[in-house]
Design a protein around this motif. Sequence first.
Motif, short mmCIF file in Angstrom:
data_model
loop_
_atom_site.label_atom_id
_atom_site.label_comp_id
_atom_site.label_asym_id
_atom_site.label_seq_id
_atom_site.Cartn_x
_atom_site.Cartn_y
_atom_site.Cartn_z
N ILE A 129 -50.76 -29.88 -36.05
CA ILE A 129 -50.95 -29.28 -37.37
C ILE A 129 -51.59 -30.31 -38.27
CG2 ILE A 129 -49.78 -28.34 -39.41
CD1 ILE A 129 -47.57 -27.36 -37.53
N PHE A 130 -52.71 -29.93 -38.89
CA PHE A 130 -53.38 -30.81 -39.86
C PHE A 130 -53.27 -30.20 -41.26
CE2 PHE A 130 -55.81 -32.30 -36.07
CZ PHE A 130 -55.54 -33.66 -36.19
N SER A 131 -53.13 -31.07 -42.27
CA SER A 131 -53.05 -30.59 -43.66
C SER A 131 -54.39 -30.60 -44.37
CB SER A 131 -52.05 -31.45 -44.45
OG SER A 131 -52.50 -32.79 -44.53
N HIS A 132 -55.27 -31.53 -44.03
CA HIS A 132 -56.61 -31.57 -44.63
C HIS A 132 -57.44 -32.62 -43.90
CE1 HIS A 132 -54.41 -34.74 -46.72
NE2 HIS A 132 -55.53 -35.21 -47.25
N ASP A 133 -58.68 -32.80 -44.33
CA ASP A 133 -59.61 -33.58 -43.51
C ASP A 133 -59.86 -35.01 -43.98
OD1 ASP A 133 -61.33 -33.34 -45.70
OD2 ASP A 133 -62.88 -32.21 -44.63
N TYR A 170 -53.70 -26.18 -35.34
CA TYR A 170 -53.62 -25.32 -36.53
C TYR A 170 -54.12 -26.11 -37.74
CZ TYR A 170 -50.80 -22.12 -33.75
OH TYR A 170 -50.37 -21.24 -32.78
N THR A 171 -55.06 -25.52 -38.47
CA THR A 171 -55.65 -26.22 -39.61
C THR A 171 -55.88 -25.26 -40.77
OG1 THR A 171 -58.03 -25.81 -39.24
CG2 THR A 171 -57.01 -27.53 -37.89
N LEU A 196 -41.36 -19.99 -33.21
CA LEU A 196 -41.60 -20.65 -34.49
C LEU A 196 -42.53 -19.82 -35.37
CD1 LEU A 196 -42.29 -24.31 -33.27
CD2 LEU A 196 -40.09 -23.28 -33.90
N LYS A 197 -42.30 -19.93 -36.67
CA LYS A 197 -43.24 -19.35 -37.65
C LYS A 197 -43.92 -20.49 -38.38
CE LYS A 197 -41.71 -17.29 -41.41
NZ LYS A 197 -41.11 -16.24 -42.28
N LEU A 198 -45.25 -20.50 -38.34
CA LEU A 198 -46.04 -21.50 -39.05
C LEU A 198 -46.70 -20.82 -40.24
CD1 LEU A 198 -47.80 -23.24 -36.00
CD2 LEU A 198 -45.56 -23.75 -37.01
N THR A 204 -40.76 -22.93 -39.35
CA THR A 204 -39.45 -22.29 -39.28
C THR A 204 -39.11 -21.90 -37.85
OG1 THR A 204 -39.77 -21.38 -41.51
CG2 THR A 204 -38.02 -20.41 -40.16
N SER A 205 -37.94 -22.34 -37.40
CA SER A 205 -37.41 -21.92 -36.10
C SER A 205 -36.23 -20.98 -36.35
CB SER A 205 -36.94 -23.14 -35.29
OG SER A 205 -35.70 -23.59 -35.77
N PRO A 206 -35.63 -20.43 -35.30
CA PRO A 206 -34.45 -19.58 -35.53
C PRO A 206 -33.30 -20.32 -36.20
CG PRO A 206 -35.36 -19.16 -33.36
CD PRO A 206 -36.09 -20.35 -33.91
#
Length: 368
Positions: free
Chosen positions: A159-163, A184-185, A217-219, A246-248
């Motif tokens: 998972i990346f937040s920005h570049d 995921y970006t 998981l929910k991203l 988020t996981s269960p």
Amino acid sequence: MIATLSILAILVVITLLFINFYPSFGGNTTKEQKLIYERSNQYKDGKFRNNNDVPKDLGFSETVSLAYKFFTTKVPNGRPKEDLKPQQIDSVSIADYKGEARMIWFGHSSFLLQIDRKNILIDPMFGAVAAPHPLLGANRFNKEFPIAIDKLPQIDAVIFSHDHYDHLDYESVLKIKDKTNHFYTPLGVGNHLKTWGVPTTKITEMDWWQENQFGNLKLVCTPAQHFSGRNFNNGQSTLWSSWVITSPTENIYFSGDSGYANHFKEIGEKYGPFDLALMECGQYNQMWSDIHMMPEETAQAGIDVRAKKIMPIHWAGFKLALHEWTDPIKRVELKAAELNISVISPQIGQEIIVKDSVNNYYDWWKGL
């Protein structure tokens, strides 16, 4: 005169070649992609925008003045007296881990998250400098990592937040792309990954408030107040974000880079409370406080997102501002005590159990 002009012309050509062809700069947005991005509420007049009218566009003289101040100001205790020594982790213990959700900090904003039998890297920046070339930046505070990067197990997601270079690093992507199942970006950041050889099928770009189910998981790609760009001519061409994972049984918030704004409360109301919030706290200055929080704002943002505890990040990695390297952790702890919110401050490499209610970390940075 002719010799001087010739030298200047050669330097200009070399600079242009470097900017246009050096791979670290990444990819650029195509016309077709811009048409797609126009569907986003954050995209206007060919650029991504914050909800508030920030950051301010600096003129040439302001940019030069700011750069001059940054590179000429001597900061006492701006770096640790010696390289930070992370706690080491055995590669087998990582590969075979089946316990409750935990995180391992690599310094700055980089983490390995092990959750629901999945290995997830967050903003994996393992480079020596936060710059497009090693000669253009100062070395990070820790030469070693908790585990050698080539010893990492198969990675289920990145998972990346920005570049920006202190979050998205060319060499790091090359090291992990073949052992990573998916990336995921935020919108547009995938262009850099494609340029570096990551297949399009392994990339999911998301807009703010979009959700994606990843196994159990929910991203969620959530807002941040920041900016983007890896080159002189592509500022705000990609989106920036924070993330909810988020996981269960666990709920985690990762702030990415952000100035303080109302989006923290919105995220807390919609997705909180969080077992752990990883909150940006470092590389700040009043001159750019609209895109990087001050430590006192970090503590308040933790309250806003409804975090049970916060972990200050974006410090103990690189010197990218004019404050002492320990200033972030000292100030955020003082404000957090005033606001009655728990702060954890693990050493690089130390195990972080997401739902652990006991703060068993010590002030490891003192005297360094």
